[in-house]
Design a protein around this motif. Structure first.
Motif, short mmCIF file in Angstrom:
data_model
loop_
_atom_site.label_atom_id
_atom_site.label_comp_id
_atom_site.label_asym_id
_atom_site.label_seq_id
_atom_site.Cartn_x
_atom_site.Cartn_y
_atom_site.Cartn_z
N ILE A 29 34.86 50.34 39.89
CA ILE A 29 35.61 49.13 39.50
C ILE A 29 35.97 49.18 38.02
N MET A 30 35.03 49.60 37.19
CA MET A 30 35.29 49.67 35.74
C MET A 30 36.48 50.56 35.45
N LEU A 31 36.51 51.69 36.12
CA LEU A 31 37.59 52.65 35.89
C LEU A 31 38.93 52.01 36.21
N ALA A 32 38.97 51.37 37.36
CA ALA A 32 40.22 50.74 37.77
C ALA A 32 40.58 49.58 36.86
N LEU A 33 39.57 48.82 36.46
CA LEU A 33 39.80 47.70 35.56
C LEU A 33 40.39 48.17 34.24
N ALA A 34 39.87 49.32 33.76
CA ALA A 34 40.35 49.84 32.48
C ALA A 34 41.85 50.03 32.51
N VAL A 35 42.35 50.54 33.64
CA VAL A 35 43.79 50.73 33.75
C VAL A 35 44.50 49.39 33.71
N THR A 36 43.99 48.44 34.46
CA THR A 36 44.65 47.15 34.54
C THR A 36 44.67 46.43 33.20
N LEU A 37 43.53 46.42 32.52
CA LEU A 37 43.43 45.63 31.30
C LEU A 37 44.26 46.20 30.16
N THR A 38 44.50 47.51 30.17
CA THR A 38 45.24 48.08 29.06
C THR A 38 46.74 48.15 29.35
N THR A 39 47.13 47.71 30.51
CA THR A 39 48.56 47.78 30.83
C THR A 39 49.07 46.39 31.14
N ARG A 40 50.22 46.01 30.56
CA ARG A 40 50.78 44.68 30.81
C ARG A 40 51.38 44.63 32.21
N PRO A 41 51.28 43.47 32.85
CA PRO A 41 51.82 43.35 34.22
C PRO A 41 53.26 43.84 34.32
N ALA A 42 54.08 43.51 33.34
CA ALA A 42 55.49 43.93 33.43
C ALA A 42 55.60 45.45 33.45
N VAL B 69 49.49 41.96 47.74
CA VAL B 69 48.76 43.17 47.37
C VAL B 69 49.37 43.79 46.11
N LEU B 70 50.70 43.80 46.05
CA LEU B 70 51.36 44.35 44.88
C LEU B 70 51.02 43.56 43.62
N LEU B 71 51.04 42.24 43.74
CA LEU B 71 50.69 41.39 42.60
C LEU B 71 49.27 41.66 42.14
N THR B 72 48.37 41.88 43.10
CA THR B 72 47.00 42.21 42.75
C THR B 72 46.97 43.53 42.00
N ALA B 73 47.74 44.49 42.50
CA ALA B 73 47.74 45.81 41.89
C ALA B 73 48.23 45.79 40.45
N ILE B 74 49.20 44.91 40.15
CA ILE B 74 49.71 44.90 38.79
C ILE B 74 48.86 44.04 37.87
N GLY B 75 47.76 43.54 38.39
CA GLY B 75 46.79 42.94 37.50
C GLY B 75 46.77 41.43 37.47
N LEU B 76 47.58 40.78 38.32
CA LEU B 76 47.61 39.32 38.26
C LEU B 76 46.44 38.72 39.06
N PRO B 77 45.87 37.62 38.59
CA PRO B 77 44.69 37.03 39.24
C PRO B 77 45.05 36.19 40.46
N VAL B 78 45.60 36.84 41.47
CA VAL B 78 46.13 36.08 42.61
C VAL B 78 45.16 35.92 43.77
N LEU B 79 44.03 36.60 43.71
CA LEU B 79 43.09 36.48 44.83
C LEU B 79 42.12 35.33 44.58
N ALA B 80 41.51 34.87 45.66
CA ALA B 80 40.55 33.77 45.56
C ALA B 80 39.52 34.08 44.49
N GLY B 81 39.28 33.12 43.63
CA GLY B 81 38.33 33.36 42.54
C GLY B 81 39.00 33.93 41.31
N GLY B 82 40.33 33.98 41.33
CA GLY B 82 41.04 34.49 40.16
C GLY B 82 40.92 35.98 39.98
N ARG B 83 40.64 36.68 41.07
CA ARG B 83 40.48 38.13 40.94
C ARG B 83 41.83 38.83 41.04
#
Lengths: 144, 193, 249
Positions: A29-42, B69-83
């Motif tokens: 999870i940490m590994l995957a989180l690292a990617v997410t947190l350092t990259t902007r959604p856009a 699923v795509l929104l989750t993948a791009i990092g948005l907190p769209v799942l229950a619990g803000g995940r």
């Protein structure tokens, strides 16, 4: 979920295995989180759009539509949630207990009806945009 | 209104998919409900998944879940619990989430080609319920539990037992979804795509 | 906060403003009829619309909203045809819609992006405007309605009146030659109704306004009354309103 897994594993096997399992999950999870947190959604979205671009040329996925879809979700989540709260308040005011079924039916019906107008409004502003001139002729829509 | 049935994915389809995805996300913002007989508080989000298939049909329902699923993948907190974020896919619930897509597809297929063609009320309701269980539970778990087993290192049986704790809540959700789908169809009839 | 949408009357700026008004396209309905679920919504429409300000009034269910949607090709007639400067809405709908704007009754369903500036840019992107020109056009349009401060606002946080102005601006930014309005003031309170009325009166393109706000159309060039699927009256605003009051209220 993690707590349940830990408890189940600890009971069925032993605490060592349970801890090991948790650590392994945590690392992933940490590994995957690292990617997410350092990259902007856009940027991530653009990355996915580029990933699916070859699919678009084949006619399977349409990055333009996906992009519009994402924007629509972000635009309407607050409105949908607000409508949900309004319906819940209206029902509470009439003395009705919280009932998910009675809440969801009007919410969904109202949303479906709005969809027609939203689609019209999008079409009225000349959607879709012209395809980028990349040498190929405009591909036909892929009927599903 | 003069709306011809168009083939292919229309603007209206894109809007329906996106608005339903918004409903699924909004459902995740509602706090979980505790019901005495169920061991775990139930979130409403997977209810939205069953409904996506039952109300929009197989393709649009699956696309709505795909959008979440795509929104989750791009990092948005769209799942229950803000995940949100790629971490979810690596974690224990990754399979369940991805399973939403074929789950809504199966529910949609069963409603469109079976339930919608039945005429008697009870038979229709039963078919919709079966569709919600088949898609929202069986298919989702079929993807969720092996993924859980792989990502956690637990053998399949232990992972399955751990996952089973959510089944009673999900069955209640399937019943609720059936009632909602019925209510919606009565107020607003729409083709299933 | 009032939005002075347009230059002061009598000024040199006003002259320039009117000089910059795009010529109204000629919209022709030839034998147009629209049916739905086996019932006729509109029938036998033969109209030639070319005036700068046209009002369309009628009761709910008279078919006036469908008529509005015929004008930009959102709805295509089952019989007959609709031509905008000679272009058939059935075959050249997209080109028609680039010149005929449409403002809907509920601005909530018209603003489709989470941030106002993004929504403003949407129409321009669809027209294929070069990326670097878009921010300038967006700023210009927002300025002209006095809502430049809303550019980075989240759409769902706008008030009802602000939403309607943003919806109007997002259409005007595309520089249409005429704009069709479907009940622009119905969902608004009095203050915002006046704001929108001023904005519509002052705008440069021609306008076809479908409404049951009789006061809104009182100064227009021509008013049609839609009644039971047909045009029951077609002429000066005063007489049209009188006819409406006599037969429809």
């Amino acid at each position: 979920m993690l707590a349940i897994l830990f408890a189940a594993t600890a009971l069925l096997q032993d605490v060592h295995t349970a801890v090991a399992m948790l650590l392994r999950l945590a690392a992933l999870i940490m590994l995957a989180l690292a990617v997410t947190l350092t990259t902007r959604p856009a940027d991530l979205l653009e990355f996915f759009e580029r990933l699916t671009a070859p699919l678009a040329r084949v006619g399977v996925a349409n990055p333009e539509r996906i992009s519009l879809g994402v924007s629509l979700v972000l635009r309407f989540v607050p409105e949908v949630f607000r409508r949900f709260q309004e319906i819940r308040e209206a029902q509470a005011a009439r003395g009705l207990k919280a009932n998910p079924v009675a809440l969801l039916v009007p919410l969904i019906v109202r949303t479906l009806k709005a969809a027609d107008d939203v689609a019209d409004a999008i079409d009225a502003r000349c959607y879709p945009p012209p395809r980028r001139p990349s040498g190929g002729a405009r591909t036909e829509e892929n009927p599903t | 209104m003069n709306r011809p049935q168009e083939r292919g994915i229309t603007t209206r389809d894109v809007v329906l998919v996106a608005l339903f995805a918004a409903i699924i996300v909004a459902l995740g913002l509602v706090p979980p409900i505790t019901i005495g007989i169920v061991p775990v508080p139930i979130t409403l989000q997977t209810l939205g998944v069953m409904l996506a298939g039952a109300v929009l049909g197989p393709v649009r329902g699956a696309l709505a879940c795909g959008l979440v699923v795509l929104l989750t993948a791009i990092g948005l907190p769209v799942l229950a619990g803000g995940r949100g974020g790629l971490g979810v896919f690596a974690g224990p619930t990754g399979g369940y989430l991805v399973g939403w897509i074929p789950g809504a597809l199966v529910t949609g297929l069963m409603v469109k080609y079976w339930a919608a063609r039945l005429t008697r009320g009870w038979a229709k309701a039963g078919a919709i319920l079966a569709a919600c269980v088949a898609g929202g539970i069986v298919v989702v778990y079929a993807l969720g539990i092996p993924w859980l087993s792989v990502s956690s290192g637990l053998p399949l049986r232990e992972a399955a037992l751990g996952g089973m704790v959510f089944v009673p809540g999900d069955l209640i959700k399937a019943v609720a979804a059936t009632l909602v789908a019925h209510g919606v169809a009565r107020s607003y009839s729409m083709e299933l795509k | 906060m009032t939005a002075p949408a347009g230059p002061a009357p009598g000024s040199a700026a006003e002259e320039r403003h009117h000089a910059a008004e795009p010529p109204a396209p000629v919209i022709e309905l030839q034998g147009a009829a629209v049916g739905y679920d086996g019932r006729t919504v509109l029938s036998g429409l033969d109209l030639r619309l070319a005036e700068r300000r046209i009002g369309v009034i009628g009761q709910n269910g008279s078919g006036k909203s469908t008529l509005a949607r015929l004008l930009n090709g959102l709805v295509v007639p089952d019989q007959g045809r609709v031509l905008v400067d000679g272009r058939d809405t059935r075959t050249e709908g997209r080109k028609v819609r680039s010149e005929v704007g449409f403002v809907f009754q509920n601005p909530d369903n018209q603003i489709v992006f989470p941030i106002v500036a993004e929504d403003m840019a949407f129409g321009l992107k669809n027209l294929g405007l070069p990326k670097k020109e878009i921010p300038g056009r967006v700023a210009e349009a927002l300025e002209s309605f006095g809502i430049a401060h809303l550019a980075e606002r989240h759409s769902h946080l706008l008030s009802g009146g602000e939403k309607q102005l943003v919806a109007l601006a997002s259409v005007m930014v595309m520089r249409p030659r005429t704009v069709v309005f479907d009940e622009p003031t119905t969902l608004l309170d009095l203050k915002n109704r006046n704001r929108i009325r001023e904005a519509v009166d002052a705008m440069a393109p021609a306008a076809v306004v479908v409404t049951h706000d009789l006061e809104l159309v009182s100064g227009y060039d021509r008013v049609l009354v839609v009644h039971e699927g047909g045009i029951a009256f077609d002429g000066a605003p005063g007489e049209a309103v009188a006819w409406y009051r006599e037969h429809c209220s």
